[in-house]
Design a protein around this motif. Structure first.
Motif, PDB file in Angstrom:
ATOM      1  N   PHE A  77       0.819  -1.217   0.000  1.00  0.00           N
ATOM      2  CA  PHE A  77       0.000   0.000   0.000  1.00  0.00           C
ATOM      3  C   PHE A  77       0.854   1.268   0.000  1.00  0.00           C
ATOM      4  O   PHE A  77       0.398   2.331  -0.392  1.00  0.00           O
ATOM      5  CB  PHE A  77      -0.960   0.015   1.198  1.00  0.00           C
ATOM      6  CG  PHE A  77      -2.114  -0.923   1.030  1.00  0.00           C
ATOM      7  CD1 PHE A  77      -2.887  -0.889  -0.118  1.00  0.00           C
ATOM      8  CD2 PHE A  77      -2.425  -1.848   1.998  1.00  0.00           C
ATOM      9  CE1 PHE A  77      -3.944  -1.757  -0.297  1.00  0.00           C
ATOM     10  CE2 PHE A  77      -3.479  -2.724   1.835  1.00  0.00           C
ATOM     11  CZ  PHE A  77      -4.236  -2.679   0.678  1.00  0.00           C
ATOM     12  N   LEU A  79       3.703   1.426  -1.760  1.00  0.00           N
ATOM     13  CA  LEU A  79       4.185   1.558  -3.138  1.00  0.00           C
ATOM     14  C   LEU A  79       3.053   1.820  -4.127  1.00  0.00           C
ATOM     15  O   LEU A  79       3.261   2.436  -5.163  1.00  0.00           O
ATOM     16  CB  LEU A  79       4.932   0.285  -3.555  1.00  0.00           C
ATOM     17  CG  LEU A  79       6.253   0.052  -2.832  1.00  0.00           C
ATOM     18  CD1 LEU A  79       6.739  -1.351  -3.042  1.00  0.00           C
ATOM     19  CD2 LEU A  79       7.292   1.035  -3.319  1.00  0.00           C
ATOM     20  N   PRO A  81      -0.104   3.581  -3.816  1.00  0.00           N
ATOM     21  CA  PRO A  81      -0.984   4.368  -2.956  1.00  0.00           C
ATOM     22  C   PRO A  81      -2.407   4.460  -3.502  1.00  0.00           C
ATOM     23  O   PRO A  81      -2.628   4.400  -4.703  1.00  0.00           O
ATOM     24  CB  PRO A  81      -0.325   5.742  -2.942  1.00  0.00           C
ATOM     25  CG  PRO A  81       0.485   5.794  -4.178  1.00  0.00           C
ATOM     26  CD  PRO A  81       0.912   4.403  -4.482  1.00  0.00           C
ATOM     27  N   LEU A  82      -3.332   4.589  -2.571  1.00  0.00           N
ATOM     28  CA  LEU A  82      -4.738   4.738  -2.945  1.00  0.00           C
ATOM     29  C   LEU A  82      -5.137   6.201  -2.770  1.00  0.00           C
ATOM     30  O   LEU A  82      -4.335   7.031  -2.358  1.00  0.00           O
ATOM     31  CB  LEU A  82      -5.589   3.846  -2.051  1.00  0.00           C
ATOM     32  CG  LEU A  82      -5.198   2.368  -2.040  1.00  0.00           C
ATOM     33  CD1 LEU A  82      -6.052   1.614  -1.051  1.00  0.00           C
ATOM     34  CD2 LEU A  82      -5.355   1.763  -3.419  1.00  0.00           C
ATOM     35  N   ARG A  83      -6.388   6.490  -3.031  1.00  0.00           N
ATOM     36  CA  ARG A  83      -6.872   7.859  -2.852  1.00  0.00           C
ATOM     37  C   ARG A  83      -6.989   8.141  -1.347  1.00  0.00           C
ATOM     38  O   ARG A  83      -7.168   7.194  -0.565  1.00  0.00           O
ATOM     39  CB  ARG A  83      -8.245   8.010  -3.515  1.00  0.00           C
ATOM     40  CG  ARG A  83      -8.228   7.707  -4.998  1.00  0.00           C
ATOM     41  CD  ARG A  83      -9.633   7.561  -5.522  1.00  0.00           C
ATOM     42  NE  ARG A  83     -10.396   6.572  -4.787  1.00  0.00           N
ATOM     43  CZ  ARG A  83     -11.705   6.417  -4.872  1.00  0.00           C
ATOM     44  NH1 ARG A  83     -12.408   7.212  -5.646  1.00  0.00           N
ATOM     45  NH2 ARG A  83     -12.325   5.483  -4.188  1.00  0.00           N
ATOM     46  N   VAL A  90      -8.199   0.304   3.411  1.00  0.00           N
ATOM     47  CA  VAL A  90      -6.872  -0.206   3.803  1.00  0.00           C
ATOM     48  C   VAL A  90      -6.949  -0.834   5.197  1.00  0.00           C
ATOM     49  O   VAL A  90      -6.411  -1.919   5.449  1.00  0.00           O
ATOM     50  CB  VAL A  90      -5.825   0.933   3.765  1.00  0.00           C
ATOM     51  CG1 VAL A  90      -4.484   0.450   4.274  1.00  0.00           C
ATOM     52  CG2 VAL A  90      -5.685   1.466   2.349  1.00  0.00           C
ATOM     53  N   ASP A 139      -9.733   1.843 -10.201  1.00  0.00           N
ATOM     54  CA  ASP A 139      -8.297   1.629 -10.043  1.00  0.00           C
ATOM     55  C   ASP A 139      -7.978   1.259  -8.595  1.00  0.00           C
ATOM     56  O   ASP A 139      -7.239   0.316  -8.315  1.00  0.00           O
ATOM     57  CB  ASP A 139      -7.570   2.911 -10.450  1.00  0.00           C
ATOM     58  CG  ASP A 139      -6.135   2.642 -10.831  1.00  0.00           C
ATOM     59  OD1 ASP A 139      -5.612   1.614 -10.386  1.00  0.00           O
ATOM     60  OD2 ASP A 139      -5.551   3.427 -11.577  1.00  0.00           O
ATOM     61  N   ARG A 143      -6.427  -2.266  -7.027  1.00  0.00           N
ATOM     62  CA  ARG A 143      -5.222  -2.303  -6.194  1.00  0.00           C
ATOM     63  C   ARG A 143      -5.471  -3.065  -4.896  1.00  0.00           C
ATOM     64  O   ARG A 143      -4.654  -3.865  -4.461  1.00  0.00           O
ATOM     65  CB  ARG A 143      -4.751  -0.877  -5.894  1.00  0.00           C
ATOM     66  CG  ARG A 143      -4.142  -0.207  -7.105  1.00  0.00           C
ATOM     67  CD  ARG A 143      -3.691   1.209  -6.839  1.00  0.00           C
ATOM     68  NE  ARG A 143      -3.178   1.783  -8.073  1.00  0.00           N
ATOM     69  CZ  ARG A 143      -2.163   2.622  -8.149  1.00  0.00           C
ATOM     70  NH1 ARG A 143      -1.569   3.024  -7.073  1.00  0.00           N
ATOM     71  NH2 ARG A 143      -1.750   3.097  -9.297  1.00  0.00           N
ATOM     72  N   LEU A 252       3.868   0.375 -11.696  1.00  0.00           N
ATOM     73  CA  LEU A 252       4.118   1.383 -10.663  1.00  0.00           C
ATOM     74  C   LEU A 252       5.417   2.148 -10.922  1.00  0.00           C
ATOM     75  O   LEU A 252       5.886   2.881 -10.044  1.00  0.00           O
ATOM     76  CB  LEU A 252       4.192   0.722  -9.291  1.00  0.00           C
ATOM     77  CG  LEU A 252       2.901   0.057  -8.802  1.00  0.00           C
ATOM     78  CD1 LEU A 252       3.151  -0.703  -7.523  1.00  0.00           C
ATOM     79  CD2 LEU A 252       1.818   1.090  -8.585  1.00  0.00           C
TER      80      LEU A 252
ATOM     81  N   ARG B 162       0.313  10.254   4.816  1.00  0.00           N
ATOM     82  CA  ARG B 162      -0.712   9.303   4.410  1.00  0.00           C
ATOM     83  C   ARG B 162      -1.174   8.463   5.594  1.00  0.00           C
ATOM     84  O   ARG B 162      -2.271   7.921   5.591  1.00  0.00           O
ATOM     85  CB  ARG B 162      -0.165   8.394   3.312  1.00  0.00           C
ATOM     86  CG  ARG B 162      -0.085   9.112   1.972  1.00  0.00           C
ATOM     87  CD  ARG B 162       0.869   8.461   1.013  1.00  0.00           C
ATOM     88  NE  ARG B 162       0.551   7.076   0.788  1.00  0.00           N
ATOM     89  CZ  ARG B 162       1.396   6.189   0.291  1.00  0.00           C
ATOM     90  NH1 ARG B 162       2.619   6.551  -0.021  1.00  0.00           N
ATOM     91  NH2 ARG B 162       1.033   4.945   0.114  1.00  0.00           N
ATOM     92  N   VAL B 172      -3.529   4.956   9.749  1.00  0.00           N
ATOM     93  CA  VAL B 172      -3.484   3.719   8.956  1.00  0.00           C
ATOM     94  C   VAL B 172      -2.025   3.306   8.805  1.00  0.00           C
ATOM     95  O   VAL B 172      -1.229   4.094   8.300  1.00  0.00           O
ATOM     96  CB  VAL B 172      -4.087   3.962   7.553  1.00  0.00           C
ATOM     97  CG1 VAL B 172      -3.926   2.740   6.677  1.00  0.00           C
ATOM     98  CG2 VAL B 172      -5.525   4.338   7.663  1.00  0.00           C
ATOM     99  N   LEU B 174       1.214   2.461   7.373  1.00  0.00           N
ATOM    100  CA  LEU B 174       1.915   2.421   6.077  1.00  0.00           C
ATOM    101  C   LEU B 174       3.389   2.685   6.403  1.00  0.00           C
ATOM    102  O   LEU B 174       3.716   2.925   7.560  1.00  0.00           O
ATOM    103  CB  LEU B 174       1.382   3.496   5.134  1.00  0.00           C
ATOM    104  CG  LEU B 174      -0.055   3.328   4.632  1.00  0.00           C
ATOM    105  CD1 LEU B 174      -0.531   4.608   3.973  1.00  0.00           C
ATOM    106  CD2 LEU B 174      -0.170   2.179   3.659  1.00  0.00           C
ATOM    107  N   PRO B 211       4.823   9.266  -5.595  1.00  0.00           N
ATOM    108  CA  PRO B 211       4.380   7.923  -5.942  1.00  0.00           C
ATOM    109  C   PRO B 211       3.282   7.961  -6.995  1.00  0.00           C
ATOM    110  O   PRO B 211       2.528   8.932  -7.057  1.00  0.00           O
ATOM    111  CB  PRO B 211       3.839   7.369  -4.616  1.00  0.00           C
ATOM    112  CG  PRO B 211       3.512   8.563  -3.820  1.00  0.00           C
ATOM    113  CD  PRO B 211       4.415   9.655  -4.261  1.00  0.00           C
ATOM    114  N   PRO B 212       3.213   6.924  -7.819  1.00  0.00           N
ATOM    115  CA  PRO B 212       2.175   6.920  -8.852  1.00  0.00           C
ATOM    116  C   PRO B 212       0.796   6.814  -8.224  1.00  0.00           C
ATOM    117  O   PRO B 212       0.589   6.021  -7.312  1.00  0.00           O
ATOM    118  CB  PRO B 212       2.485   5.676  -9.673  1.00  0.00           C
ATOM    119  CG  PRO B 212       3.314   4.811  -8.786  1.00  0.00           C
ATOM    120  CD  PRO B 212       4.006   5.706  -7.832  1.00  0.00           C
ATOM    121  N   PRO B 214      -3.524   6.332  -8.732  1.00  0.00           N
ATOM    122  CA  PRO B 214      -4.415   5.682  -9.685  1.00  0.00           C
ATOM    123  C   PRO B 214      -4.750   6.615 -10.844  1.00  0.00           C
ATOM    124  O   PRO B 214      -4.933   7.807 -10.645  1.00  0.00           O
ATOM    125  CB  PRO B 214      -5.660   5.391  -8.850  1.00  0.00           C
ATOM    126  CG  PRO B 214      -5.182   5.325  -7.452  1.00  0.00           C
ATOM    127  CD  PRO B 214      -4.039   6.274  -7.367  1.00  0.00           C
TER     128      PRO B 214
END
Lengths: 288, 483
Positions: A77, A79, A81-83, A90, A139, A143, A252, B162, B172, B174, B211-212, B214
């Motif tokens: 998570f 590497l 990443p989500l919104r 998560v 997306d 993931r 990625l 994050r 969370v 990470l 980081p990339p 979505p």
């Protein structure tokens, strides 16, 4: 002298040794060989985990496996990443690890399947759909689902194998190592990078895994034909795991030049190792 | 006695709570060893309550009682719980963000530095929006001005924003990366705001590529390589092209120093690209293989580092254009032609060399000796997989007569390198010409040739800029075509 269970551990130990020595020797060549010592080191730890799961009081092995899977999810998570509004999804994904491991601990496949389905089809999609209507839902869903399928569903089948007769987990570890070594040495399949060399590595790994599976199977109560099929299945899944890992890394934009402090290393090592677990488990427990 | 008890409680809380929690989150430090052993000021971006705890773990446990995060008194003094948490668990020093007229809000901070303690300072003043580094306030400038010579350690934190951003109740888990920069002191005569800006630039220089997220991936940047045998004219053209492209979109300049250009002008990002210690041996190997030869060992290691930096921009999320003062791929090919092949560089041989340099193929063991003897750079890059130099999309080839180039080189008054003679420069000029033509045929890149005696650097930059504008589609053009 009864060689019944020590032989499976010995075979795994020998496999780790066989992997470790060339890894250390070849590392100085650089390129794809650079990561070999780290991979061999991971397998020393992973082999100990397999033996713990198989032989020692289950909750110790279960706890270590749970921590390993949580660590893998955390890296993934980070590497991928989500919104910002996907935080709850998560958290649900993390929560699924102990919940489903508990179902395995009490040896209830229905409870395990229910937990996976509840989280996969109910909690997580709902969690992802709530929040601000920002683009990227599909997306993000992809993931999270990939993470759950690989690091929870596949990974936890290692715990299921702890309920199987002893020796099968060690055989699994040995087969994965035998399948992975030639592919690591020759490189994975990429369209522009030595397809023939990779095919050569795959052929060797299929032959080696089938041979080793047939040879070791009698020691754990399987016949050689079943061992051969198990070897082929494991090799097939390891190859698929490698392809998926490489494709995810490409998606990625992770490469040696922009990897973030070696964050992808754990995922690169663990994914092929656990990808084969469900197929191997269901084959040896239901069909062999 | 009270101080000793407080230190003891602080260390116990760190062993029993702070460090285990951060271990679970997985903090990774880069260049942690750069934190000085004496008093220093650690400065970082601020997006989360976790930031101070992460920065405290940069220091060994024995030093924690003498390290103080600077906390906002109006926020952390609101309740007894927050007060206790910040003062006892984090060893914080409170400062007023809105001080009473006539009082010095930084008095307690100055007192701590005078006592030889270290500080953790967040010059943004507040956590702000996640992932955004707000402008630094003047306070950091005031402290630096008050303590000339104070070692300032820039740190860039990624991850906490994050895990636990502003406005979220539940963290969370990470991972966290703490990227530590080289400690330095700043001019104590500069303006407060100017110092704050400098510190901000140093912190931002440590930021990893974003980081990339979505969604569709951005296209890789368009690479422009400025090549030629005369270094001064090459550099002048490089700077002008950088400036010209910067006016259109953000552009990175790969040279020493590393540069950045946008509509606000051209700026230095990093004065010199440091050669990683672990790659020092690469220079040694290059020297060993080419005793008395053309490529100095240190230059080779620098070239490797520059090519690595160039490759790191491949994802296209940082800049639309990357302009290089030279290009590792073109330069190595041209030098190989000039030195080894002497005009016998046919297209198939060059394609083979391109494949070796870009890592698409390995040099077979039977050919090793040949490459070690004649083109050790190619052998080193390929066999050790040091870097895969990116190919340019546009080559700007500057043509200068060798006699004029030699006259300029002699005018520097420095000792001449073995390759700095008219005959070799003529060969090299021809080699660049041939290499660009073959690359143009096989890799579909654009080659723009200019006679430096006839065209000024600005004129060259304008022509290049116009041509690149034709090559790059307008944003949204693709969508318009599809619809």
């Amino acid at each position: 002298m009864n060689f019944d269970y020590p032989w499976s551990i010995v075979s795994l130990g020998v496999a780790v040794l066989v992997v470790g020595v060339p890894s250390l020797l070849l590392a100085s060549r650089g390129g794809r060989f650079r990561g070999l010592p780290g991979w061999a080191g991971f397998w020393v730890f992973f082999s100990i985990l397999l033996v713990l799961l198989s032989r020692v009081i289950p909750w110790i092995g279960f706890t270590i496996l749970g921590l390993l899977l949580l660590g893998s999810l955390r890296e993934y998570f980070y590497l991928a990443p989500l919104r910002p509004q996907d935080r709850w999804a998560v958290l649900f994904a993390y929560l699924l690890v102990p919940v489903s491991l508990y179902a395995i601990f009490i040896d209830s496949y229905p409870a395990f399947a229910t937990a996976i389905m509840m989280f996969l089809f109910l909690f997580i999609p709902t969690g992802l759909s709530l929040g601000s209507p920002e683009k990227g839902l599909l997306d993000s869903t992809g993931r999270v689902m990939l993470a759950l399928l690989v690091f929870v569903f596949c990974g936890e089948h290692l715990a299921w194998m702890a309920h199987e007769p002893s020796g099968r987990l060690e055989l699994f570890g040995t087969l994965v190592l035998v399948s992975e070594l030639p592919q690591r040495l020759t490189g994975r399949i990429r369209l522009h990078d030595g397809v023939f060399r990779a095919l050569g590595g795959m052929t060797v790994s299929f032959a080696a895994a089938a041979g080793v599976g047939a040879w070791l199977a009698p020691w754990i109560g399987l016949d050689p034909r079943e061992g051969l099929i198990a070897g082929l299945l494991v090799c097939l899944c390891v190859t698929a795991g490698g392809v998926v890992t490489a494709a995810v890394a490409h998606d990625l934009s992770l490469s040696a030049s922009n990897a973030r402090l070696g964050r992808a290393a754990l995922l690169d090592r663990i994914t092929p190792a656990i990808y084969a677990a469900p197929l191997y488990y269901h084959y040896v427990s239901h069909f062999a | 006695m009270r101080r000793a008890l407080r230190s003891f409680l602080l260390i116990v809380s760190h062993i029993g709570f702070v460090r285990p929690v951060l271990a679970i989150l997985g903090v990774r430090y880069r260049r942690r060893n750069l934190v000085p052993r004496g008093p220093c000021l650690v400065v970082a971006n601020h997006n989360s309550h976790l930031d101070a705890a992460v920065l405290l773990t940069l220091f060994p446990l024995s030093r924690v009682p003498r390290v103080h995060p600077v906390a906002a008194a109006d926020y952390f003094g609101k309740t007894w719980f927050l007060r206790a948490l910040s003062m006892f668990l984090m060893n914080a020093i409170p400062i007023e963000r809105k001080p009473i007229a006539g009082s010095d809000p930084l008095a307690s901070v100055k007192q701590a530095i005078d006592a030889g303690d270290s500080l953790i300072f967040f010059p943004e003043g507040s956590r702000g929006e996640a992932g955004v580094v707000a402008p630094f306030r003047q306070g950091i400038g005031r402290i630096i001005r008050a303590f000339p010579g104070l070692q300032v350690v820039p740190v860039f934190l990624s991850g906490p924003e994050r895990i636990w951003p502003r406005g979220q109740v539940v963290p969370v888990p990470l991972s966290i990366d703490a990227n530590v920069g080289k400690p330095r002191s700043y001019s104590h005569t500069a303006d407060y705001q100017e110092v704050a800006e400098q510190v901000r630039r140093d912190v931002l220089a440590l930021a990893p590529p974003p980081p990339p997220v979505p969604g569709p991936r951005p296209a890789p940047p368009l690479r422009v390589a400025v090549c030629g045998i005369e270094p001064e004219k090459r550099r002048a053209a490089f700077l002008k092209i950088l400036e010209r492209l910067g006016t259109a979109e953000r552009t990175i300049g790969i040279s020493a120093p590393l540069m950045e250009a946008d509509d606000r002008g051209v700026r230095e990002l990093v004065r010199t690209i440091p050669v990683a210690r672990s790659r020092g041996w690469v220079g040694f190997l290059a020297r060993l293989l080419r005793i008395g030869g053309l490529h100095k060992g240190s230059k080779f290691a620098e070239m490797v580092e520059r090519a690595r930096v160039d490759a790191a921009f491949d994802h296209g999320r940082i800049a639309r254009f990357v302009v290089g003062n030279g290009n590792a791929l073109v330069d190595v090919l041209a030098w190989a032609e000039a030195e080894v092949y002497n005009g016998k560089f046919d297209a198939s041989e060059m394609q083979r060399l391109v494949d070796y340099l870009t890592g698409r193929r390995r040099i077979p063991a039977r050919a090793w000796w040949r490459y070690i003897r004649h083109a050790p750079e190619v052998w080193l890059l390929n066999t050790l997989d040091l870097v895969r130099p990116p190919a340019p999309d546009v080559i700007v080839l500057l043509k200068t007569s060798p006699a004029e180039a030699m006259a300029r080189i002699r005018a520097r008054g420095e000792e001449l390198e073995p390759h700095e003679n008219e005959a070799f420069l003529e060969k090299l000029e021809g080699a660049y010409d041939q290499v660009s033509k073959v690359l143009q045929r096989h890799r579909r890149l654009e080659v723009l040739e200019f006679e430096t005696e006839e065209r000024s650097a600005q004129d060259i930059a304008n022509t290049v800029g116009d041509r690149i504008r034709d090559l790059t589609p307008e944003p949204g053009a693709a969508n318009a075509t599809h619809s």
